[in-house]
Structures are given as structure tokens and as C-alpha cells.
Write a protein that holds these residues in place. Structure first.
Motif, PDB file in Angstrom:
ATOM      1  N   GLY A   1       0.802  -1.219   0.000  1.00 52.19           N
ATOM      2  CA  GLY A   1       0.000   0.000   0.000  1.00 52.19           C
ATOM      3  C   GLY A   1       0.832   1.263   0.000  1.00 52.19           C
ATOM      4  N   VAL A   2       2.004   1.230   0.658  1.00 56.10           N
ATOM      5  CA  VAL A   2       2.827   2.437   0.772  1.00 56.10           C
ATOM      6  C   VAL A   2       3.797   2.566  -0.395  1.00 56.10           C
ATOM      7  CG1 VAL A   2       4.542   3.625   2.186  1.00 56.10           C
ATOM      8  CG2 VAL A   2       2.624   2.467   3.279  1.00 56.10           C
ATOM      9  N   TRP A   3       4.451   1.450  -0.774  1.00 51.74           N
ATOM     10  CA  TRP A   3       5.494   1.510  -1.801  1.00 51.74           C
ATOM     11  C   TRP A   3       5.069   0.918  -3.147  1.00 51.74           C
ATOM     12  CZ3 TRP A   3       6.905   0.659   3.326  1.00 51.74           C
ATOM     13  CH2 TRP A   3       7.837   1.546   3.869  1.00 51.74           C
ATOM     14  N   GLY A   4       4.067   0.037  -3.152  1.00 51.87           N
ATOM     15  CA  GLY A   4       3.667  -0.599  -4.399  1.00 51.87           C
ATOM     16  C   GLY A   4       4.594  -1.729  -4.773  1.00 51.87           C
ATOM     17  N   GLU A   5       4.624  -2.047  -6.061  1.00 50.38           N
ATOM     18  CA  GLU A   5       5.381  -3.213  -6.535  1.00 50.38           C
ATOM     19  C   GLU A   5       6.882  -3.015  -6.441  1.00 50.38           C
ATOM     20  OE1 GLU A   5       4.066  -4.100 -10.442  1.00 50.38           O
ATOM     21  OE2 GLU A   5       2.046  -4.734  -9.836  1.00 50.38           O
ATOM     22  N   ASN A   6       7.348  -1.782  -6.414  1.00 52.09           N
ATOM     23  CA  ASN A   6       8.790  -1.512  -6.412  1.00 52.09           C
ATOM     24  C   ASN A   6       9.290  -1.176  -5.016  1.00 52.09           C
ATOM     25  OD1 ASN A   6       8.946  -1.807  -9.278  1.00 52.09           O
ATOM     26  ND2 ASN A   6       8.076   0.255  -9.489  1.00 52.09           N
ATOM     27  N   ALA A   7       8.802  -1.912  -4.030  1.00 49.50           N
ATOM     28  CA  ALA A   7       9.226  -1.647  -2.658  1.00 49.50           C
ATOM     29  C   ALA A   7      10.707  -1.963  -2.483  1.00 49.50           C
ATOM     30  CB  ALA A   7       8.403  -2.495  -1.690  1.00 49.50           C
ATOM     31  N   PRO A   8      11.466  -1.109  -1.792  1.00 51.62           N
ATOM     32  CA  PRO A   8      12.890  -1.411  -1.556  1.00 51.62           C
ATOM     33  C   PRO A   8      13.036  -2.531  -0.541  1.00 51.62           C
ATOM     34  CG  PRO A   8      12.226   0.544  -0.337  1.00 51.62           C
ATOM     35  CD  PRO A   8      11.044   0.154  -1.176  1.00 51.62           C
ATOM     36  N   SER A   9      14.235  -3.094  -0.460  1.00 55.43           N
ATOM     37  CA  SER A   9      14.489  -4.174   0.498  1.00 55.43           C
ATOM     38  C   SER A   9      14.360  -3.686   1.933  1.00 55.43           C
ATOM     39  CB  SER A   9      15.889  -4.760   0.265  1.00 55.43           C
ATOM     40  OG  SER A   9      16.883  -3.750   0.412  1.00 55.43           O
ATOM     41  N   SER A  10      14.476  -2.373   2.133  1.00 56.46           N
ATOM     42  CA  SER A  10      14.375  -1.810   3.485  1.00 56.46           C
ATOM     43  C   SER A  10      12.935  -1.527   3.897  1.00 56.46           C
ATOM     44  CB  SER A  10      15.174  -0.503   3.560  1.00 56.46           C
ATOM     45  OG  SER A  10      14.653   0.448   2.633  1.00 56.46           O
ATOM     46  N   ALA A  11      11.960  -1.872   3.050  1.00 61.09           N
ATOM     47  CA  ALA A  11      10.569  -1.511   3.335  1.00 61.09           C
ATOM     48  C   ALA A  11      10.071  -2.144   4.620  1.00 61.09           C
ATOM     49  CB  ALA A  11       9.678  -1.910   2.164  1.00 61.09           C
ATOM     50  N   ASP A  12      10.455  -3.403   4.866  1.00 64.12           N
ATOM     51  CA  ASP A  12       9.979  -4.086   6.073  1.00 64.12           C
ATOM     52  C   ASP A  12      10.447  -3.339   7.316  1.00 64.12           C
ATOM     53  OD1 ASP A  12       8.507  -6.244   7.194  1.00 64.12           O
ATOM     54  OD2 ASP A  12      10.371  -7.205   7.769  1.00 64.12           O
ATOM     55  N   ASN A  13      11.737  -2.955   7.320  1.00 61.67           N
ATOM     56  CA  ASN A  13      12.245  -2.172   8.451  1.00 61.67           C
ATOM     57  C   ASN A  13      11.560  -0.806   8.526  1.00 61.67           C
ATOM     58  OD1 ASN A  13      14.044  -4.135   9.303  1.00 61.67           O
ATOM     59  ND2 ASN A  13      15.673  -3.414   7.957  1.00 61.67           N
ATOM     60  N   GLY A  14      11.236  -0.252   7.356  1.00 63.75           N
ATOM     61  CA  GLY A  14      10.549   1.025   7.334  1.00 63.75           C
ATOM     62  C   GLY A  14       9.190   0.952   8.006  1.00 63.75           C
ATOM     63  N   VAL A  15       8.460  -0.145   7.773  1.00 60.71           N
ATOM     64  CA  VAL A  15       7.155  -0.325   8.409  1.00 60.71           C
ATOM     65  C   VAL A  15       7.318  -0.353   9.926  1.00 60.71           C
ATOM     66  CG1 VAL A  15       5.217  -1.907   8.732  1.00 60.71           C
ATOM     67  CG2 VAL A  15       6.114  -1.486   6.441  1.00 60.71           C
ATOM     68  N   HIS A  16       8.312  -1.120  10.408  1.00 54.20           N
ATOM     69  CA  HIS A  16       8.566  -1.165  11.856  1.00 54.20           C
ATOM     70  C   HIS A  16       8.835   0.232  12.405  1.00 54.20           C
ATOM     71  CE1 HIS A  16       8.537  -5.478  12.517  1.00 54.20           C
ATOM     72  NE2 HIS A  16       9.289  -5.642  11.444  1.00 54.20           N
TER      73      HIS A  16
END
Length: 981
Positions: A118-133
Motif C-alpha cells: 500500500g505504501v510503496w507498491g510493486e517496487n518496494a525497496p528491500s528496506s521496506a519491512d524495516n521502514g514499516v517497523h
């Protein structure tokens, strides 16, 4: 959270200005009225049965629960939040986007994958999971400013694979808007809007949610316009709709309402002109004529002009009522809970509006069967027909159905001639929604591959139930379109047996119950596999269940036995999902077959694949979304048994033997190094192989508890890792991992599990030709035999280990094996010999300067002397051990020594001293995971308290000891029961 306030207060708050009492009504059958700051003021008053707050909004006061500690969240405009009257600084746009996603699904869990999409779409960076936290932590900090640093959040709670915002729906304006519309309070609902929904929020979720909420707003405006026309207020409708028609020129319902309002205001010419503008727009933009509803309004206006020759109302051809559902599934079994929920949603759709049900699972679990069965059962609620479409999202032989092709078939099903079907997807979708706008229909969209494939096929404002099935999670449909998720598990034991009964016959199944149960397990309780096996039995009456179980037992041939034909073979179903994977994800799926057993974590996956941890988590997310891997908990995953076999076949076919060996070596290196790091936390003074971990374990293991928890969690995999090493020519791992686990097993004293892994270690050490490993394994077997009371066998193992270690001139471990011989001979009541062995070991540890070994032997001497009837000698040895361990700071040894001091004090009749030492021992041993030692300390404490006459406290501690002894089937449990009785 406060319960809703129901009913009127006994008296009005004294500070309220006089207002008409009817404006104070409080509904007891719906949500509280949300009042968006800053356009409200708050007056507190205590009213039984609950504190409430009177909130002033545009001249009226409304009662809501007192949520002064809870935020209100506003989405119908710029995303904002308030605590009381103070606006909260919500941080950067993506942090506000996370809040918006959680608020739209208030009181429902949202997975991290859905948030990332929902926030980054299909091109989410590898750091997205940490970003959510990071963003969730930031939201918790600003929305719960009074929460303590170590206190868990009650507002945004962590759930299995994501987060949940817990708030009264009245405090989220978008949720309150939906509830108010459902209640029919359209003025209050529309008053909540402050501009464009989610204004300023980036990301695909915000874009689609803005569109959805805008459609809902227009629906509410249209309903209110209908109501105002019925009340004789056309001027208000004209004022509101004139601008909206210009902003939404293709929305026929708005044109119709404006035409009717103009006509009722006596402005027929303007109404007719409005129709001509609408017809021109529709022709120019969509290439279609106005729909029947708009044509009827036009005709009514013309008729009202009383022309000499009234224009005849065009005859609308009879509607097509499609009935496209496939034949109901034979021998459908189980799924009662899911069926009940779908029936409830069907009633909801028929009564209140379009409802989506999303049924997801791996191939072969029975998604389509459930959808078709449920559709047949609820079809009577939808008199305008049923549409069915196979979207072929996972068909290996045909491409997925495009939205354009899907809409063409759906429109044809609704009776639209081929030449009247628009060419563009947007036009097709608009025409499709228009046709469904006043119909009650059931739509089944089977085998959807993506959200983009489904979304153009969803009805707008109508009374439709849409059943969607997919092997992917399609989280966007849940979070953005409000789909109700139905993740299907495999069948349980009873459902599996019921399916066999239905196809094979209850008599044959009852005649071989054990074989039937085994057959269900071998099929992984997967409906497709069970159905194939059952149909094979049904077609061959002389084939026994035992015979089929024998055919399925071999892992190498199991999938071949479950191949029936090209369409329904288990391999074909799995392949159709596998072939949709990107190359990176497909490789990871293959390598997951090399995981030793059971559940696994993302760090182990990163190791086997040779990937950075973040990339492994991202690819696991793709496999979870495709239901090729199951997410069982926080950072825990597993493969279905049959999928594991299929992954193994693909690994053999598509990975070289050297690549598989390299992957196994990486995995075993990671397990060995991580168990070293974990066990070093359990007892830093004792590292069995004398070397520290050399690789980064990728997970935090910085405390005693973290190390203990990891060993406990991964024990099944650690036991299986030895066998994996032998299979791939690395038997050394099979004895090294058990040796490193020494500290863990010494704490938990799980003798059976330790014995099993030690036997496997002995076989691996001998296969490796490693004498050191053989000695380690023999010593461990001696200790496990001693632990279960097989003292003669224990002596034999220790003697063989001693011979090997003396040959290796391994002085430290010779000393430990001498200690083991001392314990074993003490168990045989040969106390002088036992004490001799123990003193030899003590001297040797002192000679090599091993403080840990010296302290340990002093404790063994104390315990042996106590058993031999020398409590004073035991006390002296225990005191020496305690002083030694306390000086160098070894908590494990301190706790053990305190228990020995308590036991010897009790034997000496010093009950107060015994209670004092036992209490300290309980505190120390309770903090280091030594449950057996904790039970021994509680038992001693309870005995001392009984001797002092404190029966209540004695019972409490004895009961605590009994729980631990009973769960381990320890002989001391009988002694405790006798004391309690």
C-alpha cells in the motif's frame, strides 16, 4: 475500551447552552457520533453507568464515550489525528500513509505485506519491512504519549504477521461515515468530509482508497438528493448537484437527479437541456446511449409538458438472467465455518450492498469447490442471476484472462450484444457497473492471479455478492476494497476421514482405521490429494487402504502415485503456481526443500540461499503471497509436506548437485554458528568445542533468555541437521551441533531428546572418523543414561569415552568424564569409589586452571556426600562452590550451589538456613532457564517451610515443583505428591 453509552442521562450537564432536546438523541443501535476536531469543544460530565463527553458540533451537542486518552483519526480530507483538542504531529507522509492503512481497517489485522504494497507498491525497496517497523514505532510514540517505555501498545498491537489499530469506529471518521450512511443519517455522514480523502498521502493504497471513498461520498450525496426530492426540496438538490454533474459527467445517476430536481422546480426546459448534454457526453466519451433509467426520466419530463402527441416510452427488452455456475462439487466435505460466514455475507450483500469474499489457499486445498458450493447454496438470494468466470491466473497452458476479455464475457452474460460492448477497459467497466447498479447478482471470479485482474470486474453501487478465489493473497482487495478474507487451511483429521468415507465408503474406511489415518497424513490432509487417493480406491475395490499407504510411503514416488490425469494431478496443480514465480523466488522455493524439518525462520532461509537477510524476507513474502509457503507466526514459516516433495524434485531438476551441496553447507554453517552464539549466552564459562561462533547469526542473541528461546525454538531443526549433513557428505555437523548444545541440554535436562541427538551424533562421528566427536557423543550418552537412572549403562558409556579422551590427551574433558563416572557410580550406591573419581576430576580441573570445572566438581561432591549420609561434608563443599562461582560471576553455578547449600542445611536440621538458601536459589535458577534446578529448589524450600509450620507457603512452592516434575515425568513427583497429601 469503554462500552457504548446506551440511553439518556439522568440530567443534562449544567454548562450546556439551551438547545432543543430532540437534538440530543443518543442512538442505542449504532455507533457513537464522531466529531472531527478542531470544530468541536468538549464538556466532561460523569453520568452513570459510564463517563461520557458532550461534544459540540455545528450547534448541537452529542454524547460519546470519554476517549480523552485515545486519538481520533481523520481520513476524509488531509490525514490528521487529535488527542483531545490538540492536533498530533504525525510525521512524514509515509508514516501518515501507514496510519491511514491501519485506520481504514480499524479493529482488523493488516499484514506487513499489505502495508508495504500500500505504501510503496510493486517496487518496494528491500528496506521496506524495516521502514514499516520504524513508522509503526513512530505512530505509537506520538499517539500514545503517556505509554511507558517498556509498556506494550494497546492502540497499535502486533498481530501474527502485521499490526492492528484498536479504536472505537466512532473515532475514525471514514468508519463513522460508513456507519452513519448505513443508519441513514446522511447529513451527519456527509458533514464529516473536509476535502479530498487522504489528501497528501502517497502510495497506491491512498490513490485507490481516495477513489473508493469518493464513490461512497457520491452514493451518499445521491441518496440524500433522493430524500430531499421526496421531501419537496428540489432547490437544495439543484444547488448541490450542479457542480457535481460537471465534475462527474459520466455518472448517469447525478444527471437523472439534477433533471428531476429542475423539473420539479418548474424548470422543464433546463431539465431537457441537461438530458441533451448528458446524452452527448455519453455518446462522445463512451459511444453509448443513456441508460434506461435516464431515458425514463427524460420521457417523464416530456410527458409532463403535455405535448399533443406524447412520445411513447421506449420498450426496454426483458433482462437476461444468467445462470452460469458450474456443476456443484461431488463429495464436498467440511468447511462448515467458512460456509456459514459466506451465507452471512450473502444476506448482508442482498440487504445492504455489494460484498466481496476472498478465498485464498495453495492449489489443491479446495478454494473453487468452496466457492461453487457456497454459490449454489445462496443463489436464491440473488434473483437477477449468477455470473461465473475462470480468470486462469495460474493456468500453465493459457495466459491469464485480461480484464478486457473478462469484461467482454461478463457483459455478454448480462445480455449486451457483442457490437455494443465498448473497446476500452474503462468504458467496459463503467458499462458493467451501470448494468449491475440496480441488480441483485452473484458473481464468482475463480482463479484470480492479481488484484489488477480483479478490480475492474467489481460492481459499484449494487447488491451483489462477489466470490473471488486465488492462490495469491491479494491483500489489496482486503485493505482497499473491503474484501472479507477466507484463508483456507488443509482439512483436519475428522474432515479427511469424512471425505474418504464419502468416496470410498464408510465400511471400507472403518475396517482399516489406522491405514485411513496414515493415508490422510501422507496426503497432507490436502483435499485434492485425498480425493485422488480415494477415487483410486473406489475404482479398485480389491485394493486395500494398507496397499495404497504402502505405495505412498516412499517420498520419491508419492507425487507419481497422486498423478491421475493431465488436469488434476497434484504435480500439475503445484507446477501452475511454481511457473508464475519470478526466477529469484523460484530458486528460493527449490532450496527450501533442503531445510531440515518442520518450521524455519527467515535467517535460515537467507543462509541456505546465500542471500542478504532483507532479500530473503522479501522473497519469502512472495512465496507466502502465492501460498507456496505458509507463514505460521512471527518470522516462522513452513512448507506443506507435498509441496516440500515437489520443491525437492525441482531442486534436483534445476539445481546442480554442487549447488545443492553448497546450499546445505551454508545452512549447516549457519546452524552451527548460531547454536554456538546461543549456547554461549547460556553459560559463557563453558564452550564445549572451545571456539566461538565465527559467522554473524543474523538474529539478536544478546541475552540468556534470547539464547535459550532460540535453542528451544530450533531444536527440531538442529536434531534433523545432523541427518542432513550425513546425506550430503558432511557428517561432522552431525556430532558438532549436539556437542555445542551441551549447555542447553544441561539446563533443560530433556534426557530423551538429548539421548536421541547423541546417538545420531555418535553415528555421524564414526562416519566422519572423528575420535573427538565419538568421545563427545559417548559422554553425552553416559550422562543421559545417568539422568534416567540407568547407572550401569552410564558407567559403560563413560568408560569408553574416558579411553578415547585419554588417547587424545584431552585433559579437560578427561576430567569431565571422570566426573561422569563419579555420578554414575554414586547412582549405584558405590560412594567411596564415586568420591574417588570426583576428587580425581577436581584435582585435574584445578591443575589446568578451570574455575568452572572446579566449581562444578565441588557441587557434584556435595550432592554425592549428601546422598552418602554426610550432610556436613556436603555443606562444606557447597559453600566452597558458591564462593568460587560468586567470585567469578557464573550465575548457573551460583544457583546450583545455593540449592546444594539448602539441601545440606535441611539435612543438618537448619530449616531457617535451608529456607534462606532455597529462596535465593529459586530466584537465580528461575532467571536462567534451569527448570529442573528450579523444581529442586522449590522442593527444598517447601520442605523447610513445612518444618517451620508455614503450610500455606509450603503448599504453594511444592505445587510449583510438582508442575515441573510432572511435565518431565520425574520420580520426585511422587515424593512431592506425598508431601502435599
Amino acid at each position: 475500551m469503554d462500552k457504548p453509552f446506551l440511553g439518556f442521562p439522568t440530567r443534562w450537564p449544567s454548562r450546556l447552552p439551551p438547545v432543543e432536546p430532540a437534538r440530543h438523541r443518543i442512538r442505542s443501535d449504532g455507533p457513537h457520533r464522531p466529531i472531527p476536531p478542531p470544530r468541536h469543544s468538549v464538556v466532561h460530565c460523569s453520568v452513570r453507568p459510564l463517563d461520557i463527553v458532550w461534544m459540540s458540533f455545528r450547534g448541537r451537542f452529542i454524547a460519546v464515550p470519554d476517549h480523552t486518552d485515545l486519538p481520533s483519526v481523520q481520513l476524509l480530507g488531509p490525514v490528521t489525528a487529535y488527542l483531545g483538542n490538540a492536533q498530533v504531529e504525525l510525521g512524514p507522509p509515509r508514516q501518515r500513509a501507514v496510519l491511514a492503512i491501519l485506520a481504514v481497517s480499524v479493529n482488523r489485522p493488516v499484514s506487513r505485506r499489505e502495508i508495504i504494497d500500500g505504501v510503496w507498491g510493486e517496487n518496494a525497496p528491500s528496506s521496506a519491512d524495516n521502514g514499516v517497523h520504524t513508522y509503526v514505532a513512530g505512530l505509537r510514540r506520538v499517539l500514545e504519549p503517556r505509554r511507558g517505555h517498556r509498556e506494550q501498545s494497546r492502540l497499535i498491537t502486533s498481530v501474527a504477521s502485521g499490526y492492528q489499530l484498536n479504536l472505537d469506529r466512532a473515532l475514525v471518521d471514514a468508519a463513522a461515515f460508513t456507519d452513519l450512511v448505513a443508519e441513514g443519517d446522511l447529513d451527519a455522514a456527509l458533514d464529516l468530509w473536509r476535502g479530498s480523502a487522504l489528501d497528501g498521502i502517497p502510495g497506491p493504497f491512498a490513490e485507490l482508497e481516495r477513489s473508493r471513498l469518493a464513490d461512497m461520498r457520491l452514493d451518499a450525496v445521491e441518496q440524500r438528493a433522493e430524500r430531499r426530492l421526496a421531501d419537496g426540496r428540489p432547490q437544495e438538490v439543484i444547488a448541490e448537484l450542479t457542480g457535481l454533474v460537471a465534475a462527474h459527467p459520466l455518472r448517469e445517476a447525478l444527471h437523472g437527479l439534477l433533471m428531476r430536481a429542475l423539473s420539479r422546480a418548474g424548470r422543464q426546459a433546463e431539465a431537457l437541456a441537461a438530458y441533451q448534454r448528458a446524452r452527448s457526453l455519453l455518446a462522445d466519451e463512451l459511444g453509448v446511449d443513456p441508460g434506461p433509467a435516464l431515458q425514463r426520466i427524460h420521457q417523464q419530463i416530456l410527458t409532463a409538458e403535455a405535448e399533443p402527441e406524447p412520445t411513447p416510452v421506449p420498450v426496454t427488452p426483458a433482462r437476461t438472467v444468467p445462470a452460469q455456475l458450474p456443476l456443484d462439487v461431488r463429495a464436498f466435505t467440511g468447511r462448515e465455518a467458512e460456509m456459514g460466514r459466506i451465507q452471512e455475507l450473502a444476506r448482508q450483500a442482498a440487504d445492504t450492498g455489494t460484498t466481496l469474499a476472498l478465498i485464498t489457499a495453495a492449489g489443491g486445498i479446495g478454494k473453487s469447490a468452496l466457492a461453487v458450493r457456497a454459490a449454489h447454496q445462496v443463489s436464491e438470494l440473488f434473483p437477477d442471476g449468477q455470473l461465473y468466470l475462470n480468470l486462469r491466473g495460474f493456468d500453465p497452458d493459457q495466459p491469464p484472462t485480461t480484464p478486457q476479455s473478462a469484461l467482454f464475457h461478463l457483459l455478454r452474460g448480462l445480455g449486451v450484444p457483442p457490437e455494443r460492448v465498448p473497446d476500452e477497459v474503462d468504458e467496459q467497466s463503467a458499462h458493467y457497473r451501470s448494468l449491475l447498479s440496480d441488480r441483485r447478482m452473484l458473481i464468482v471470479l475463480d482463479n484470480a492471479g492479481s488484484v489488477g485482474q480483479v478490480r475492474p470486474l467489481l460492481p459499484g453501487r449494487s447488491h451483489c455478492l462477489v466470490l473471488i478465489t486465488s492462490r495469491n493473497q491479494l491483500g489489496g482487495l482486503i485493505i482497499r476494497d473491503g474484501a472479507h478474507p477466507f484463508p483456507l487451511p488443509t482439512l483436519d483429521d475428522g474432515e479427511s476421514t469424512q471425505l474418504l468415507n464419502t468416496i470410498v465408503g464408510a465400511a471400507r474406511v472403518a475396517a482399516e482405521p489406522e491405514a485411513a489415518a496414515r493415508l490422510s497424513v501422507l496426503c497432507g490432509h490436502m483435499p485434492l490429494a485425498l480425493r485422488i487417493a480415494a477415487e483410486r480406491l473406489a475404482l479398485r475395490p480389491h485394493l486395500s487402504l494398507d496397499d495404497l499407504v504402502a505405495d505412498l510411503t516412499s517420498a520419491q514416488s508419492r507425487l507419481s502415485v497422486l498423478d491421475v490425469d493431465e488436469d488434476s494431478a497434484v504435480r500439475v496443480v503445484f507446477a501452475s503456481s511454481y511457473l508464475t514465480l519470478k526466477p529469484e523466488a523460484a530458486r528460493l522455493f527449490r532450496l527450501l526443500s533442503l531445510q531440515p524439518a518442520g518450521q524455519f525462520g527467515s535467517a535460515a532461509v537467507a543462509a541456505v540461499a546465500g542471500l542478504p537477510h532483507a532479500d530473503a524476507r522479501r522473497l519469502l513474502g512472495e512465496l507466502v503471497d502465492g501460498h507456496l509457503v505458509e507463514e505460521t507466526g512471527r518470522d516462522r514459516y513452513q512448507l506443506h509436506d507435498l509441496l516440500r516433495l515437489y520443491a525437492g524434485e525441482k531442486a534436483v531438476a534445476d539445481e546442480t548437485e554442487q549447488a545443492r551441496r553448497d546450499a546445505v553447507t551454508r545452512l549447516l554453517d549457519w546452524y552451527l554458528n548460531t547454536v554456538k552464539a546461543a549456547c554461549a549466552q547460556l553459560n559463557p564459562a563453558h564452550q564445549p568445542l572451545g571456539e566461538a561462533a565465527v559467522l554473524e547469526p543474523m538474529i539478536p542473541l544478546h541475552s540468556h533468555q534470547a539464547g535459550f528461546d532460540w535453542c528451544e525454538l530450533e531444536l527440531v531443526n538442529l536434531v534433523a541437521a545432523g541427518q542432513l549433513g550425513r546425506e550430503y557428505g558432511r557428517p561432522d555437523y552431525g556430532w558438532k551441533i549436539p556437542a555445542v548444545l551441551w549447555n542447553f541440554f544441561h539446563l533443560v535436562k530433556s534426557w530423551a531428546a538429548w539421548g536421541t541427538i547423541a546417538k545420531a551424533g555418535l553415528e555421524c562421528a564414526r562416519a566422519d572418523g572423528n575420535v573427538q566427536g565419538e568421545a563427545w557423543s559417548l559422554h553425552a550418552l553416559g550422562l543421559t543414561a545417568w539422568g534416567v537412572g540407568r547407572h550401569s549403562v552410564s558407567v559403560q558409556y563413560f568408560q569408553r569415552a574416558l579411553e578415547l579422551r585419554e588417547g587424545l590427551k584431552d585433559e579437560e574433558h578427561v576430567a569431565w568424564t571422570l566426573a561422569g563416572l563419579g555420578l554414575a557410580t554414586a547412582g549405584l550406591r558405590r560412594f567411596p569409589e564415586a568420591i574417588e573419581y570426583l576428587y580425581q576430576a577436581l584435582d585435574q580441573h584445578r591443575a589446568i586452571g578451570s574455575v568452572f570445572g572446579e566449581g562444578g566438581l565441588l557441587i557434584y561432591l556435595a550432592e554425592t556426600r549428601l546422598d552418602s549420609g554426610d550432610p556436613q561434608g556436603a555443606f562444606d563443599n557447597a559453600r566452597q562452590a558458591h564462593e568460587l562461582f560468586a567470585t567469578v560471576g557464573i550465575p548457573l553455578g551460583v544457583g546450583h550451589a545455593l540449592t546444594a547449600l539448602a539441601q545440606s542445611s535441611l539435612a543438618l536440621g537448619r530449616t531457617m538456613d535451608a529456607a534462606y538458601y532455597a529462596e535465593q536459589a529459586v530466584e537465580v535458577r528461575g532467571n536462567n532457564g534451569d527448570r529442573q534446578g528450579l523444581a529442586d529448589s522449590l522442593l527444598c524450600w517447601g520442605k523447610a517451610q513445612l518444618s517451620m509450620g508455614d503450610t500455606a507457603e509450603a503448599q504453594r512452592h511444592l505445587n510449583g515443583a510438582l508442575v515441573i516434575y510432572a511435565e518431565r515425568d520425574h520420580p520426585a513427583a511422587d515424593e512431592v505428591r506425598a508431601l502435599l497429601s
